[in-house]
Design a protein around this motif. Structure first.
Motif, PDB file in Angstrom:
ATOM      1  N   VAL A   1       2.398  -9.781   3.830  1.00 31.58           N
ATOM      2  CA  VAL A   1       2.139  -9.822   2.388  1.00 31.58           C
ATOM      3  C   VAL A   1       0.665 -10.088   2.109  1.00 31.58           C
ATOM      4  O   VAL A   1       0.063  -9.443   1.251  1.00 31.58           O
ATOM      5  CB  VAL A   1       3.035 -10.873   1.698  1.00 31.58           C
ATOM      6  N   LEU A   2       0.069 -11.002   2.837  1.00 28.96           N
ATOM      7  CA  LEU A   2      -1.345 -11.310   2.644  1.00 28.96           C
ATOM      8  C   LEU A   2      -2.203 -10.087   2.949  1.00 28.96           C
ATOM      9  O   LEU A   2      -3.132  -9.766   2.200  1.00 28.96           O
ATOM     10  CB  LEU A   2      -1.758 -12.491   3.525  1.00 28.96           C
ATOM     11  N   LEU A   3      -1.878  -9.405   4.033  1.00 31.69           N
ATOM     12  CA  LEU A   3      -2.613  -8.194   4.403  1.00 31.69           C
ATOM     13  C   LEU A   3      -2.468  -7.128   3.311  1.00 31.69           C
ATOM     14  O   LEU A   3      -3.447  -6.477   2.933  1.00 31.69           O
ATOM     15  CB  LEU A   3      -2.093  -7.673   5.740  1.00 31.69           C
ATOM     16  N   GLN A   4      -1.276  -6.979   2.792  1.00 31.10           N
ATOM     17  CA  GLN A   4      -1.024  -6.011   1.730  1.00 31.10           C
ATOM     18  C   GLN A   4      -1.867  -6.346   0.503  1.00 31.10           C
ATOM     19  O   GLN A   4      -2.463  -5.471  -0.110  1.00 31.10           O
ATOM     20  CB  GLN A   4       0.469  -5.989   1.386  1.00 31.10           C
ATOM     21  N   GLN A   5      -1.937  -7.625   0.158  1.00 27.38           N
ATOM     22  CA  GLN A   5      -2.734  -8.035  -0.994  1.00 27.38           C
ATOM     23  C   GLN A   5      -4.218  -7.771  -0.767  1.00 27.38           C
ATOM     24  O   GLN A   5      -4.938  -7.364  -1.684  1.00 27.38           O
ATOM     25  CB  GLN A   5      -2.490  -9.510  -1.297  1.00 27.38           C
ATOM     26  N   GLN A   6      -4.681  -7.976   0.448  1.00 32.24           N
ATOM     27  CA  GLN A   6      -6.086  -7.704   0.760  1.00 32.24           C
ATOM     28  C   GLN A   6      -6.400  -6.215   0.609  1.00 32.24           C
ATOM     29  O   GLN A   6      -7.455  -5.848   0.087  1.00 32.24           O
ATOM     30  CB  GLN A   6      -6.417  -8.184   2.168  1.00 32.24           C
ATOM     31  N   TYR A   7      -5.485  -5.361   1.071  1.00 28.58           N
ATOM     32  CA  TYR A   7      -5.708  -3.921   0.912  1.00 28.58           C
ATOM     33  C   TYR A   7      -5.668  -3.525  -0.563  1.00 28.58           C
ATOM     34  O   TYR A   7      -6.431  -2.661  -0.994  1.00 28.58           O
ATOM     35  CB  TYR A   7      -4.685  -3.111   1.713  1.00 28.58           C
ATOM     36  N   ARG A   8      -4.815  -4.146  -1.348  1.00 26.80           N
ATOM     37  CA  ARG A   8      -4.780  -3.865  -2.793  1.00 26.80           C
ATOM     38  C   ARG A   8      -6.102  -4.246  -3.459  1.00 26.80           C
ATOM     39  O   ARG A   8      -6.577  -3.562  -4.363  1.00 26.80           O
ATOM     40  CB  ARG A   8      -3.641  -4.616  -3.466  1.00 26.80           C
ATOM     41  N   LEU A   9      -6.692  -5.365  -3.004  1.00 19.83           N
ATOM     42  CA  LEU A   9      -7.954  -5.825  -3.592  1.00 19.83           C
ATOM     43  C   LEU A   9      -9.105  -4.848  -3.341  1.00 19.83           C
ATOM     44  O   LEU A   9     -10.086  -4.843  -4.086  1.00 19.83           O
ATOM     45  CB  LEU A   9      -8.314  -7.209  -3.065  1.00 19.83           C
ATOM     46  N   HIS A  10      -8.990  -4.033  -2.293  1.00 17.88           N
ATOM     47  CA  HIS A  10     -10.017  -3.022  -2.034  1.00 17.88           C
ATOM     48  C   HIS A  10     -10.012  -1.942  -3.116  1.00 17.88           C
ATOM     49  O   HIS A  10     -10.978  -1.198  -3.254  1.00 17.88           O
ATOM     50  CB  HIS A  10      -9.804  -2.366  -0.663  1.00 17.88           C
ATOM     51  N   GLU A  11      -8.909  -1.855  -3.848  1.00 16.80           N
ATOM     52  CA  GLU A  11      -8.756  -0.888  -4.934  1.00 16.80           C
ATOM     53  C   GLU A  11      -9.069   0.539  -4.487  1.00 16.80           C
ATOM     54  O   GLU A  11      -9.900   1.234  -5.087  1.00 16.80           O
ATOM     55  CB  GLU A  11      -9.620  -1.278  -6.134  1.00 16.80           C
ATOM     56  N   PHE A  12      -8.389   0.967  -3.439  1.00 21.01           N
ATOM     57  CA  PHE A  12      -8.547   2.338  -2.960  1.00 21.01           C
ATOM     58  C   PHE A  12      -8.109   3.309  -4.046  1.00 21.01           C
ATOM     59  O   PHE A  12      -7.090   3.111  -4.698  1.00 21.01           O
ATOM     60  CB  PHE A  12      -7.707   2.574  -1.699  1.00 21.01           C
ATOM     61  N   LYS A  13      -8.871   4.358  -4.246  1.00 29.32           N
ATOM     62  CA  LYS A  13      -8.533   5.391  -5.228  1.00 29.32           C
ATOM     63  C   LYS A  13      -7.842   6.579  -4.552  1.00 29.32           C
ATOM     64  O   LYS A  13      -7.088   7.292  -5.183  1.00 29.32           O
ATOM     65  CB  LYS A  13      -9.782   5.886  -5.957  1.00 29.32           C
ATOM     66  N   LYS A  14      -8.129   6.782  -3.299  1.00 24.11           N
ATOM     67  CA  LYS A  14      -7.563   7.901  -2.538  1.00 24.11           C
ATOM     68  C   LYS A  14      -6.713   7.360  -1.390  1.00 24.11           C
ATOM     69  O   LYS A  14      -7.087   6.388  -0.736  1.00 24.11           O
ATOM     70  CB  LYS A  14      -8.670   8.779  -1.962  1.00 24.11           C
ATOM     71  N   TYR A  15      -5.605   8.030  -1.159  1.00 17.95           N
ATOM     72  CA  TYR A  15      -4.703   7.626  -0.085  1.00 17.95           C
ATOM     73  C   TYR A  15      -5.404   7.714   1.275  1.00 17.95           C
ATOM     74  O   TYR A  15      -5.241   6.849   2.123  1.00 17.95           O
ATOM     75  CB  TYR A  15      -3.448   8.515  -0.107  1.00 17.95           C
ATOM     76  N   ARG A  16      -6.226   8.738   1.457  1.00 16.90           N
ATOM     77  CA  ARG A  16      -6.901   8.909   2.748  1.00 16.90           C
ATOM     78  C   ARG A  16      -7.835   7.734   3.070  1.00 16.90           C
ATOM     79  O   ARG A  16      -8.053   7.403   4.224  1.00 16.90           O
ATOM     80  CB  ARG A  16      -7.637  10.236   2.813  1.00 16.90           C
ATOM     81  N   GLU A  17      -8.387   7.095   2.044  1.00 16.98           N
ATOM     82  CA  GLU A  17      -9.236   5.925   2.266  1.00 16.98           C
ATOM     83  C   GLU A  17      -8.424   4.762   2.824  1.00 16.98           C
ATOM     84  O   GLU A  17      -8.860   4.077   3.750  1.00 16.98           O
ATOM     85  CB  GLU A  17      -9.907   5.498   0.959  1.00 16.98           C
ATOM     86  N   LEU A  18      -7.236   4.546   2.268  1.00 17.21           N
ATOM     87  CA  LEU A  18      -6.356   3.481   2.762  1.00 17.21           C
ATOM     88  C   LEU A  18      -5.920   3.770   4.187  1.00 17.21           C
ATOM     89  O   LEU A  18      -5.996   2.881   5.051  1.00 17.21           O
ATOM     90  CB  LEU A  18      -5.121   3.345   1.860  1.00 17.21           C
TER      91      LEU A  18
END
Length: 149
Positions: free
Chosen positions: A98-115
């Motif tokens: 969950v913490l990792l997921q929240q960190q990735y959300r905070l990056h605010e990726f606009k494109k799926y390929r970036e994630l």
């Protein structure tokens, strides 16, 4: 017409060999395979709803399966956006991450390929760290010098 005939199955080539008009060939093929949408769509929607990032061992496996399902959905006329892909991935992280997921959300990726790029890099770094740890666990003393003797 040459392009269409080049890319269709050999069995279909012989069946539609006498059709000279590209539009007529396209319409014949469309009529023949239009029913596939009715067959493929329910399965693709089910696969989409069941797809979870946590069920895959590697990011590449997840990504490959995801795009297979997305291709089927697009073929059936469904619209899949980058936001939908991002949200699907975020929501299906394992509960322990969950913490990792929240960190990735905070990056605010606009494109799926970036994630996915970020996840692939993290996965590769984790593998390298694990390999390094397995080759020489932290509790072991320093290795002796080669020329020490």
């Amino acid at each position: 017409l040459i392009f269409l005939r080049h890319h269709i199955d050999d069995g279909l080539k012989y069946e539609y060999l006498t059709v000279k008009n590209p539009l007529e060939l396209w319409q014949n093929l469309n009529d023949r395979f239009e029913y596939l949408k009715v067959v493929v769509l329910p399965k693709a929607l089910n696969d989409w709803s069941q797809l979870r990032f946590q069920d895959f061992k590697t990011v590449s496996e997840y990504n490959s399966t995801l795009f297979k399902i997305v291709s089927q959905l697009k073929m059936c006329g469904e619209v899949i956006t980058d936001d939908m892909l991002l949200e699907k991935t975020y929501r299906t992280f394992h509960a322990s991450n969950v913490l990792l997921q929240q960190q990735y959300r905070l990056h605010e990726f606009k494109k799926y390929r970036e994630l996915i790029g970020s996840l692939l890099i993290a996965e590769q770094n984790n593998e390298l760290l694990l390999q390094d740890h397995e080759s020489r666990p932290t509790s072991l003393a320093h290795l002796p010098e080669v020329n020490a003797t």
